[in-house]
Design an enzyme around this catalytic site. Structure first.
Site, PDB file in Angstrom:
ATOM      1  N   ASP A 181     120.174  72.220  74.694  1.00  0.00           N
ATOM      2  CA  ASP A 181     119.071  71.332  75.029  1.00  0.00           C
ATOM      3  C   ASP A 181     118.053  72.058  75.913  1.00  0.00           C
ATOM      4  OD1 ASP A 181     120.124  69.196  73.636  1.00  0.00           O
ATOM      5  OD2 ASP A 181     121.225  68.420  75.369  1.00  0.00           O
ATOM      6  N   TYR A 182     116.770  71.739  75.704  1.00  0.00           N
ATOM      7  CA  TYR A 182     115.681  72.254  76.534  1.00  0.00           C
ATOM      8  C   TYR A 182     115.661  73.794  76.547  1.00  0.00           C
ATOM      9  CZ  TYR A 182     116.356  67.432  77.940  1.00  0.00           C
ATOM     10  OH  TYR A 182     116.556  66.071  77.915  1.00  0.00           O
ATOM     11  N   ARG A 183     116.116  74.387  75.434  1.00  0.00           N
ATOM     12  CA  ARG A 183     116.125  75.839  75.246  1.00  0.00           C
ATOM     13  C   ARG A 183     117.053  76.558  76.229  1.00  0.00           C
ATOM     14  NH1 ARG A 183     113.108  76.831  71.305  1.00  0.00           N
ATOM     15  NH2 ARG A 183     113.302  79.109  71.539  1.00  0.00           N
ATOM     16  N   LEU A 184     118.015  75.824  76.788  1.00  0.00           N
ATOM     17  CA  LEU A 184     119.043  76.444  77.619  1.00  0.00           C
ATOM     18  C   LEU A 184     120.222  76.820  76.716  1.00  0.00           C
ATOM     19  CD1 LEU A 184     118.879  74.102  80.739  1.00  0.00           C
ATOM     20  CD2 LEU A 184     117.825  76.354  80.414  1.00  0.00           C
ATOM     21  N   HIS A 185     119.970  77.820  75.866  1.00  0.00           N
ATOM     22  CA  HIS A 185     120.938  78.195  74.852  1.00  0.00           C
ATOM     23  C   HIS A 185     122.116  78.951  75.465  1.00  0.00           C
ATOM     24  CE1 HIS A 185     117.523  77.135  72.461  1.00  0.00           C
ATOM     25  NE2 HIS A 185     116.873  78.254  72.715  1.00  0.00           N
TER      26      HIS A 185
END
Length: 205
Positions: A181-185
């Site tokens: 989520d939210y590019r917190l890969h």
């Protein structure tokens, strides 16, 4: 974001051997990707460093590395023989996952290539003879004519063309990427050690 439901029962945190973990992810992809879960981007370069990339089909993953087959006289074949470094990428959109592999290239033994070629569909075997891969083609009709001629030439078993071969990428790194989520890969990279084991490092997304 938690990892999507998996069949292999292993998370990125639990993974120890990247080959085993890759095969787990591949098994998941086989049940969710509509077409060719083994499709991968193959990046090569000339000795001068000019890059090119295309999609090929991954056929085997084992202790030797990541194997695929192709016309050795094609552009990718020529580049792989001239510059024995390559990179691979597999993206499974349905799983929100990506795997990146970097490594060195060697050719597979002829007996391995023969065994795989014999398992191919007859028309794919004929196509390997009919196509002068990557070379200029005058027309689609010329390709179809060549195919018909090869069918007549080999009415029974189709032998492997001498230029048709297989390559294996021996990894110098294998990176697993899971969308968050939210590019917190999540990103974890494995690198081989001199004693035939692996080190594991988490990366910033």
């Amino acid at each position: 974001m938690p990892e999507p439901n998996t069949r292999c029962g292993m998370t990125m945190e639990q993974a120890v051997d990247p080959i085993d973990f890759f095969n787990c992810w591949m098994e998941d992809a086989k049940h969710s990707e509509l077409n060719d879960p083994n499709a991968m981007s193959l990046a090569t370069a000339t000795p001068d460093g000019l890059p090119s990339v295309r999609i090929v089909l991954l056929k085997t993953v084992d202790a030797k590395g990541f194997s695929f087959y192709t016309n050795g006289e094609s552009r990718k074949g020529r580049e792989l023989r001239a510059n024995t470094h390559a990179a691979l990428a597999l993206h499974w959109k349905s799983r929100q996952r990506q795997v990146r592999v970097e490594g060195t290239i060697t050719e597979l033994p002829p007996e391995d290539v023969d065994a795989y070629f014999k398992r191919r569909h007859r028309m794919s075997q004929i196509g390997a003879w009919a196509s002068q891969q990557s070379r200029p083609l005058d027309s689609r009709a010329a390709l179809l004519q060549s195919t018909e001629e090869i069918e007549k030439r080999f009415p029974g078993e189709v032998p492997r063309p001498p230029y048709w071969t297989g390559f294996v990428v021996k990894p110098t790194s294998i990176e697993f990427w899971q969308e968050g989520d939210y590019r917190l890969h999540d990103r974890i990279v494995f690198t081989p050690t001199p004693n035939n084991s692996w080190t594991k490092q988490r990366l910033y997304p």
